[in-house]
Design an enzyme around this catalytic site. Structure first.
Site, PDB file in Angstrom:
ATOM      1  N   SER A  39       0.804  -1.223   0.000  1.00 22.52           N
ATOM      2  CA  SER A  39       0.000   0.000   0.000  1.00 22.52           C
ATOM      3  C   SER A  39       0.836   1.272   0.000  1.00 22.52           C
ATOM      4  O   SER A  39       0.330   2.335  -0.346  1.00 22.52           O
ATOM      5  CB  SER A  39      -0.939   0.014   1.213  1.00 22.52           C
ATOM      6  OG  SER A  39      -0.186  -0.134   2.398  1.00 22.52           O
ATOM      7  N   ASP A 344      -4.701   7.082   8.261  1.00 20.73           N
ATOM      8  CA  ASP A 344      -5.795   6.192   8.676  1.00 20.73           C
ATOM      9  C   ASP A 344      -5.378   5.149   9.703  1.00 20.73           C
ATOM     10  O   ASP A 344      -6.085   4.172   9.897  1.00 20.73           O
ATOM     11  CB  ASP A 344      -6.380   5.495   7.437  1.00 20.73           C
ATOM     12  CG  ASP A 344      -5.329   4.637   6.736  1.00 20.73           C
ATOM     13  OD1 ASP A 344      -4.172   4.613   7.196  1.00 20.73           O
ATOM     14  OD2 ASP A 344      -5.671   3.989   5.725  1.00 20.73           O
ATOM     15  N   HIS A 347      -1.412   4.162   7.187  1.00 25.19           N
ATOM     16  CA  HIS A 347      -0.761   4.833   6.056  1.00 25.19           C
ATOM     17  C   HIS A 347      -0.511   6.308   6.348  1.00 25.19           C
ATOM     18  O   HIS A 347      -1.235   6.913   7.141  1.00 25.19           O
ATOM     19  CB  HIS A 347      -1.639   4.681   4.809  1.00 25.19           C
ATOM     20  CG  HIS A 347      -2.017   3.261   4.532  1.00 25.19           C
ATOM     21  ND1 HIS A 347      -3.264   2.748   4.827  1.00 25.19           N
ATOM     22  CD2 HIS A 347      -1.295   2.234   4.049  1.00 25.19           C
ATOM     23  CE1 HIS A 347      -3.288   1.464   4.511  1.00 25.19           C
ATOM     24  NE2 HIS A 347      -2.114   1.112   4.053  1.00 25.19           N
TER      25      HIS A 347
END
Ligand SMILES: *[C@@H]1O[C@H](CO)[C@@H](O)[C@H](O)[C@H]1NC(C)=O
Ligand SMILES: *[C@@H]1O[C@H](CO)[C@@H](O)[C@H](O)[C@H]1NC(C)=O
Ligand SMILES: *[C@@H]1O[C@H](CO)[C@@H](O)[C@H](O)[C@H]1NC(C)=O
Length: 382
Positions: A39, A344, A347
């Site tokens: 990610s 979040d 991240h």
């Protein structure tokens, strides 16, 4: 935020206008980028695969809608593409909207590990699968190019595969995921196996003609809100900055071995350039010295539930709505994401990513550092 952030932005602008053009012409002269990872650099693969969806406020800061990135805006790779004068990378799995792969392709998918996925893995797209996808991509591109010039605008030219930059940012999920079921000692003992798999992926790409490798190490995982919430409930497990020491220690040990592997590969692949980038030092400097860089919250999540000190609840993620304890809860973003390092819980915010990429672009955190490769830049008199 005000004055320091302003200073940072002015500084960044000065870099963009005065420094990058010089860097471009020497170091960043790549016709295309092929990216592999999780990610940290996923620009839409996991979402395109249908495994997960992400809702607003993801993307709100820059794209004004969720963009497939696990962020409120741009990722470090977006800023790096900008610096290389290349467009944002399209996700390999994006099938609608005529994705343009002329300047490269992104195989990174959120949740991916270096090691093969197991039952319960978020992403089936381990490094080995991502490399398989690249093989399929390359074979299809060469097949289509051979048919005529019609698709030239959308596909990399044949020599881009050799001249392109192969970037990697993966390993975080191998380590952070392991803490749920393994002891610290077991995790540390598994690092060599993880890196054997990493090396196998690099070798397969090298055998296919890849020659420019750019490898990010892993960040201070113990500073991610999610890990602090789960593993930092006992204050003796935290360091002076509020990060989980064991996670950071494992990340450092992984990075030492990754660095050694990069040196070994550079020695073996004399016709290649292998660049190791110390993301850990950049991120831990940001988290421990956050106020100097214009941030107010180094660990608390901007978009989360529960309020200070972490604003994180593992039962409900950013942008989700659920009934918790009899009450309907919708998880929204903080007022000003530029004050937060963490978006979040897992991240980084766009503001943090911008800082991180500006530090990467100094060249100081790379081995070899860019300046070593820029003899004529050093001869210029400023
Ligand atoms: C490696 O970098 C050097 C210096 O930037 C460059 O001259 C050389 O062409 C590069 N090698 C490859 C294989 O791209
Ligand atoms: C924070 O900044 C100080 C002063 O520049 C530096 O010595 C220190 O290494 C930084 N902290 C981290 C973790 O990088
Ligand atoms: C649920 O509500 C009860 C009663 O208000 C409270 O004691 C408990 O802490 C709440 N649990 C959670 C997880 O919020």
């Amino acid at each position: 935020m005000a004055t320091q952030n302003c200073f940072l932005q002015i500084f960044t602008l000065i870099c963009v206008f005065y420094f990058l053009p010089l860097v471009h012409s020497i170091e960043f002269n790549f016709p295309a980028v092929f990216n592999f990872g999780d990610s940290n650099s996923d620009t839409g693969n996991l979402v395109s695969s249908g495994i997960e969806t992400i809702n607003p406020p993801y993307g709100q800061f820059y794209f004004q809608k969720p963009s497939g990135r696990y962020c409120d805006g741009r990722l470090a790779i977006d800023f790096l593409m900008d610096a290389m004068d290349l467009p944002f990378l399209n996700a390999y799995l994006e099938s609608v909207g005529l994705p343009n792969f002329r300047k490269g392709c992104n195989f990174a998918a959120a949740g991916s590990k270096i090691l093969p996925a197991t039952a319960g893995s978020v992403s089936p797209f381990s490094l080995g699968i991502q490399v398989n996808q690249f093989f399929r991509f390359k074979a299809r591109v060469l097949e289509l190019l051979a048919k005529g010039k019609k698709l030239d605008k959308y596909l990399p030219a044949e020599d881009y595969f050799e001249k392109g930059l192969y970037m990697f940012d993966i390993g975080q999920n191998d380590l952070a995921g392991a803490f749920y079921s393994q002891t610290f000692d077991q995790i540390v003992a598994s690092i060599p196996n993880i890196l054997v798999e990493f090396e196998a992926g690099i070798k397969r790409l090298y055998d296919q003609g890849a020659r420019n490798f750019w490898i990010h190490n892993t960040g201070p995982l113990g500073c991610l809100t999610q890990n602090v919430a789960k593993f930092g409930t006992d204050p003796s497990k935290l360091d002076e900055f509020g990060c989980v020491s064991g996670h950071n220690q494992a990340a450092k040990l992984f990075n030492l071995q990754l660095h050694a592997l990069c040196k070994k590969l550079q020695g073996q692949y004399v016709d290649s350039n292998v660049t190791y980038v110390d993301i850990y030092t950049i991120k831990s400097n940001l988290i421990s010295n956050y106020s100097r860089y214009g941030f107010e919250q180094p660990i608390m999540a901007c978009c989360g539930y529960g309020g200070p000190p972490l604003n994180y609840d593992s039962r409900i993620g950013c942008g989700q709505t659920k009934v918790l304890n009899g009450t309907t809860v919708s998880v929204k973003a903080c007022n000003d994401g530029t004050e937060y390092v963490n978006w979040d819980g897992i991240h980084y915010t766009e503001a943090a990513n911008q800082y991180i990429s500006s530090q990467i672009l100094t060249g100081k955190y790379s081995d070899p550092p860019f300046s070593d490769k820029m003899p004529f830049l050093l001869n210029l008199k400023f």
